[in-house]
Design an enzyme around this catalytic site. Structure first.
Site, PDB file in Angstrom:
ATOM      1  N   THR A 139      -8.623   8.103   9.624  1.00 37.24           N
ATOM      2  CA  THR A 139      -8.266   6.906   8.838  1.00 37.24           C
ATOM      3  C   THR A 139      -8.131   5.681   9.688  1.00 37.24           C
ATOM      4  O   THR A 139      -7.450   4.658   9.303  1.00 37.24           O
ATOM      5  CB  THR A 139      -6.803   7.360   8.187  1.00 37.24           C
ATOM      6  OG1 THR A 139      -5.744   7.482   8.943  1.00 37.24           O
ATOM      7  CG2 THR A 139      -7.155   8.282   7.167  1.00 37.24           C
ATOM      8  N   GLY A 167      -8.646   2.396  11.110  1.00 42.44           N
ATOM      9  CA  GLY A 167      -9.078   1.356  10.574  1.00 42.44           C
ATOM     10  C   GLY A 167      -9.156   0.750   9.227  1.00 42.44           C
ATOM     11  O   GLY A 167      -9.606  -0.118   8.549  1.00 42.44           O
ATOM     12  N   THR A 168      -8.575   1.858   8.338  1.00 48.07           N
ATOM     13  CA  THR A 168      -8.435   1.667   6.835  1.00 48.07           C
ATOM     14  C   THR A 168      -7.795   0.401   6.390  1.00 48.07           C
ATOM     15  O   THR A 168      -8.055  -0.397   5.300  1.00 48.07           O
ATOM     16  CB  THR A 168      -7.748   2.831   6.115  1.00 48.07           C
ATOM     17  OG1 THR A 168      -6.648   3.201   6.739  1.00 48.07           O
ATOM     18  CG2 THR A 168      -8.745   3.903   6.468  1.00 48.07           C
ATOM     19  N   GLY A 169      -6.810   0.030   6.931  1.00 45.31           N
ATOM     20  CA  GLY A 169      -5.979  -1.092   6.667  1.00 45.31           C
ATOM     21  C   GLY A 169      -6.788  -2.476   6.747  1.00 45.31           C
ATOM     22  O   GLY A 169      -6.877  -3.498   5.935  1.00 45.31           O
ATOM     23  N   CYS A 170      -7.498  -2.777   8.044  1.00 39.30           N
ATOM     24  CA  CYS A 170      -8.368  -3.529   8.399  1.00 39.30           C
ATOM     25  C   CYS A 170      -9.527  -3.557   7.332  1.00 39.30           C
ATOM     26  O   CYS A 170      -9.874  -4.743   6.874  1.00 39.30           O
ATOM     27  CB  CYS A 170      -9.108  -3.398   9.689  1.00 39.30           C
ATOM     28  SG  CYS A 170      -7.886  -3.340  11.079  1.00 39.30           S
ATOM     29  N   LYS A 181       0.913  -1.129  -0.232  1.00 41.59           N
ATOM     30  CA  LYS A 181      -0.086   0.032  -0.105  1.00 41.59           C
ATOM     31  C   LYS A 181       0.803   1.231   0.014  1.00 41.59           C
ATOM     32  O   LYS A 181       1.904   1.220   0.764  1.00 41.59           O
ATOM     33  CB  LYS A 181      -0.914   0.005   1.139  1.00 41.59           C
ATOM     34  CG  LYS A 181      -2.162  -1.120   1.292  1.00 41.59           C
ATOM     35  CD  LYS A 181      -2.754  -1.188   2.464  1.00 41.59           C
ATOM     36  CE  LYS A 181      -1.946  -1.796   3.621  1.00 41.59           C
ATOM     37  NZ  LYS A 181      -2.935  -1.960   4.757  1.00 41.59           N
TER      38      LYS A 181
END
Length: 268
Positions: free
Chosen positions: A204, A206-209, A173
């Site tokens: 942002t 929790g965006t990766g989850c 990412k």
């Protein structure tokens, strides 16, 4: 209905972890199940306490799910210890789990560490080789590859090294001052860039989850890896563009931005 299992930590404010995963999976059209690796006391400003699940209890959760409703995809998030990673690896191998997406959560958006040092080696040795895809951000990719990443060329080199070492596809990412939210997919020797428009939203959490759960959901529904990544990026862009603003720190995104039916309506 297709099903997906999230194996991750609980976030008591609901923006990341198990809670974000379940919201994302539901909004992406699959039935969500969960096995909890840890309870956390956290909010938008930081992580204040972590209580790990016992490895045997995590095993019992995984057995309960797989022996009844075998998931069409598995997303793995926060796993803070080598013992828990080994438990997950053992059970996923035993049940021949498919469409495994790993988000190697090492540090929370707030900057708090979420993975012990000994767990990184266990992740690389035991868990990544059974994954369909791993989705590191720039700092996580630097840890997994042992390389410094400062530009797009470095991203390509790191993605190749992680893929060769861990024997799985890599979605590296962007962001983190490298590019304008462009992500790089390295799959079976092929490089694919997914362009992203940076959204001016400081929230942002929790965006990766969310991204990894959306990818797993789309894999469960039969989309290719490239299609799943693109659909997941489109979904997270919508959730960020909704500009939800909660909490005193980096707040959560609006997972239910596309929910259009009578049930969410407020009282008149």
């Amino acid at each position: 209905m297709k099903t997906a299992l999230t194996i991750a930590g609980s976030d008591c404010i609901g923006g990341a972890g198990i809670q974000a995963d379940i919201k994302t999976m539901t909004m992406n059209g699959v039935y969500a199940m969960s096995a909890i690796t840890a309870m956390t006391a956290q909010n938008t400003t930081g992580v204040f306490a972590i209580q790990e699940s016992a490895p045997e209890f995590l095993k019992q959760q995984l057995d309960a799910v797989f022996e009844d409703i075998n998931p069409d995809a598995v997303k793995i998030g926060m796993v803070s210890s080598a013992e828990l990673i080994e438990t997950i690896s053992d059970r996923l191998n035993y049940y021949h789990a498919k469409n495994v997406v790993i988000d190697p959560v090492m540090v929370a958006t707030s900057g708090s560490a979420l993975m012990k040092t000994n767990a990184v080696h266990a992740l690389i040795e035991n868990l990544l080789p059974i994954a369909t895809l791993v989705t590191p951000n720039i700092p996580e990719a630097q840890v997994l590859s042992g390389l410094t990443i400062e530009n797009a060329k470095d991203m390509i080199t790191a993605a190749r090294k992680i893929a060769d070492t861990c024997r799985c596809a890599v979605l590296l990412k962007g962001g983190h001052s490298i590019n304008d939210a462009n992500d790089l997919l390295y799959e079976n020797g092929e490089l694919t860039w997914f362009e992203g428009k940076r959204i001016n939203n400081p929230n942002t959490h929790g965006t990766g989850c969310t991204l990894s759960s959306a990818i797993a959901s789309n894999l469960a529904k039969g989309f290719t890896l490239k299609e799943s990544v693109q659909r997941a990026k489109d979904y997270i862009s919508g959730a960020l563009s909704a500009m939800l603003d909660l909490g005193k720190g980096s707040g959560p995104i609006q997972h239910n931005f596309g929910l259009n039916c009578e049930y969410p309506a407020e009282a008149k």
